[in-house]
Enzyme design. Structure first.
Site, mmCIF file in Angstrom:
data_model
loop_
_atom_site.group_PDB
_atom_site.id
_atom_site.type_symbol
_atom_site.label_atom_id
_atom_site.label_comp_id
_atom_site.label_asym_id
_atom_site.label_seq_id
_atom_site.Cartn_x
_atom_site.Cartn_y
_atom_site.Cartn_z
ATOM 1 N N THR A 21 0.840 -1.193 0.000
ATOM 2 C CA THR A 21 0.000 0.000 0.000
ATOM 3 C C THR A 21 0.883 1.254 0.000
ATOM 4 O O THR A 21 2.045 1.178 0.381
ATOM 5 C CB THR A 21 -0.881 -0.040 1.257
ATOM 6 O OG1 THR A 21 -1.722 -1.156 1.136
ATOM 7 C CG2 THR A 21 -1.691 1.205 1.475
ATOM 8 N N ARG A 60 -13.523 -8.792 -1.147
ATOM 9 C CA ARG A 60 -12.799 -8.534 0.108
ATOM 10 C C ARG A 60 -12.556 -7.027 0.281
ATOM 11 O O ARG A 60 -12.283 -6.303 -0.654
ATOM 12 C CB ARG A 60 -11.460 -9.282 0.043
ATOM 13 C CG ARG A 60 -10.600 -9.131 1.284
ATOM 14 C CD ARG A 60 -9.365 -8.308 1.006
ATOM 15 N NE ARG A 60 -8.533 -8.154 2.193
ATOM 16 C CZ ARG A 60 -7.552 -7.270 2.267
ATOM 17 N NH1 ARG A 60 -7.261 -6.505 1.252
ATOM 18 N NH2 ARG A 60 -6.862 -7.162 3.379
ATOM 19 N N ILE A 61 -12.706 -6.547 1.510
ATOM 20 C CA ILE A 61 -12.545 -5.114 1.793
ATOM 21 C C ILE A 61 -11.189 -4.878 2.474
ATOM 22 O O ILE A 61 -10.886 -5.506 3.491
ATOM 23 C CB ILE A 61 -13.670 -4.634 2.737
ATOM 24 C CG1 ILE A 61 -15.055 -5.015 2.194
ATOM 25 C CG2 ILE A 61 -13.533 -3.142 3.049
ATOM 26 C CD1 ILE A 61 -15.779 -4.023 1.389
ATOM 27 N N THR A 75 -0.117 0.313 6.535
ATOM 28 C CA THR A 75 0.039 -0.715 5.510
ATOM 29 C C THR A 75 0.228 -2.048 6.230
ATOM 30 O O THR A 75 0.535 -2.073 7.408
ATOM 31 C CB THR A 75 1.241 -0.405 4.585
ATOM 32 O OG1 THR A 75 1.372 -1.465 3.630
ATOM 33 C CG2 THR A 75 2.540 -0.284 5.350
ATOM 34 N N GLY A 76 0.038 -3.145 5.494
ATOM 35 C CA GLY A 76 0.181 -4.461 6.110
ATOM 36 C C GLY A 76 -1.027 -5.309 5.798
ATOM 37 O O GLY A 76 -1.748 -5.051 4.831
ATOM 38 N N GLY A 91 -4.581 -6.165 5.931
ATOM 39 C CA GLY A 91 -5.762 -5.365 6.248
ATOM 40 C C GLY A 91 -6.590 -5.945 7.374
ATOM 41 O O GLY A 91 -7.107 -5.206 8.228
HETATM 42 N N1 ASP Z 1 -3.336 -3.064 3.764
HETATM 43 C C1 ASP Z 1 -3.557 -3.554 2.419
HETATM 44 C C2 ASP Z 1 -4.720 -4.480 2.390
HETATM 45 O O1 ASP Z 1 -4.841 -5.319 3.258
HETATM 46 C C3 ASP Z 1 -2.401 -4.258 1.835
HETATM 47 C C4 ASP Z 1 -1.075 -3.622 2.015
HETATM 48 O O2 ASP Z 1 -0.872 -2.773 2.870
HETATM 49 O O3 ASP Z 1 -0.182 -4.000 1.277
HETATM 50 O O4 ASP Z 1 -5.490 -4.410 1.474
#
Ligand code: ASP
Length: 280
Positions: free
Chosen positions: A154, A182-183, A203-204, A206
């Site tokens: 993200t 998916r959300i 980020t990470g 979700g």
């Molecule tokens: N947070 C984002 C999600 O779960 C993915 C990401 O941060 O890479 O959609």
């Protein structure tokens, strides 16, 4: 005036020296361009501008270069929040627009401020956003090889402007290979939250970020009197209880910056006109 941006995590699959150097250079460059823009624009516009630059760079999983979902389609999510008005607007699972963050920004003028799926796309088309494919060959190849690269990518930006106003924007191509529908956390208050005390972008994974309510929790803790560092310490301790995977960037009303990740290494850069910091 300060800007901090993130480009998600540096995943196992892109540990090469070239990719690392390219990400460092890209983040430094975008942090500087955003800071320049901030000289004559408010925090809110600057957060959207910085995230659009990150979306346009194929290195990141947002906008152009977004990951492909399990049915072969790219669906993106983005949100923006103005710390002064405390309003959030966003798009969830939008297809075929170049800059989801600009659609999110456009929605700030509406009563209905978070739109999903085909409704978001229809709104974008009606407001002049052209049809645009954000697919790049590398992502299609990963998809065809059924490679779940797992890259957490993200992008996000937190800004404080010359009037001390805070804003945040976040944009994502999601986790990759997710079940359609998916959300992501990115267009929720768990992944993107701001008020006049603090602003945070995450980020990470979700699901972990939502379960931990990460961004909203950090902002609330700072609002209630904790320092930014204490708020990060407590929130990331709580993330451990669910074995969560997340990173976050933040700025508080006094201009303190923070960045933290549960699993190294979130890629980020910050710039205040003098100090340009980035990940190593
Ligand atoms: N947070 C984002 C999600 O779960 C993915 C990401 O941060 O890479 O959609």
């Amino acid at each position: 005036m300060k800007v901090i941006i993130h480009g998600g995590f540096f995943s196992e699959s892109d540990q090469s020296h070239e990719v690392k150097t390219a990400k460092q250079e890209s983040l430094k460059n975008i942090a500087k361009r955003a800071f320049e823009f901030l000289q004559s624009n408010p925090a809110f516009d600057t957060a959207a501008f910085a995230v659009s630059l990150l979306e346009d760079d194929e290195l990141y999983n947002a906008g152009t270069g977004s990951q492909i979902q399990s049915d072969g389609i790219i669906r993106m999510s983005a949100a923006i929040m103005d710390g002064e008005t405390q309003k959030l607007s966003g798009v969830i699972n939008i297809q075929d627009v170049k800059n989801p963050v600009f659609v999110a920004k456009e929605l700030m003028n509406e009563d209905d401020r978070v739109l999903g799926g085909s409704g978001a796309k229809k709104y974008a088309a009606a407001h002049g956003f052209e049809n645009y494919s954000t697919e790049i060959p590398k992502r299609r190849q990963e998809y065809e090889e059924k490679l779940h690269n797992g890259g957490k990518g993200t992008v996000g930006c937190v800004v404080i402007d010359k009037n001390g106003k805070l804003a945040v924007a976040t944009s994502t191509g999601g986790k990759g290979f997710e079940i359609p529908g998916r959300i992501s956390d990115s267009a929720t208050v768990a992944g993107n939250y701001a008020n006049s005390f603090c602003a945070v972008s995450c980020t990470g994974v979700g699901e972990d970020i939502v379960s931990n309510a990460t961004a909203a929790k950090i902002v609330t803790r700072v609002t209630d009197g904790m320092s930014l560092n204490e708020a990060f310490d407590k929130t990331f301790e709580e993330l451990k209880l669910i074995d969560g995977f997340a990173g976050a960037i933040a700025i508080d009303k006094d201009g303190n910056l923070a960045h933290r990740d549960s699993h190294p290494t979130m890629v980020f850069a910050s710039f205040d006109g003098e100090n340009l910091e980035t990940f190593h």
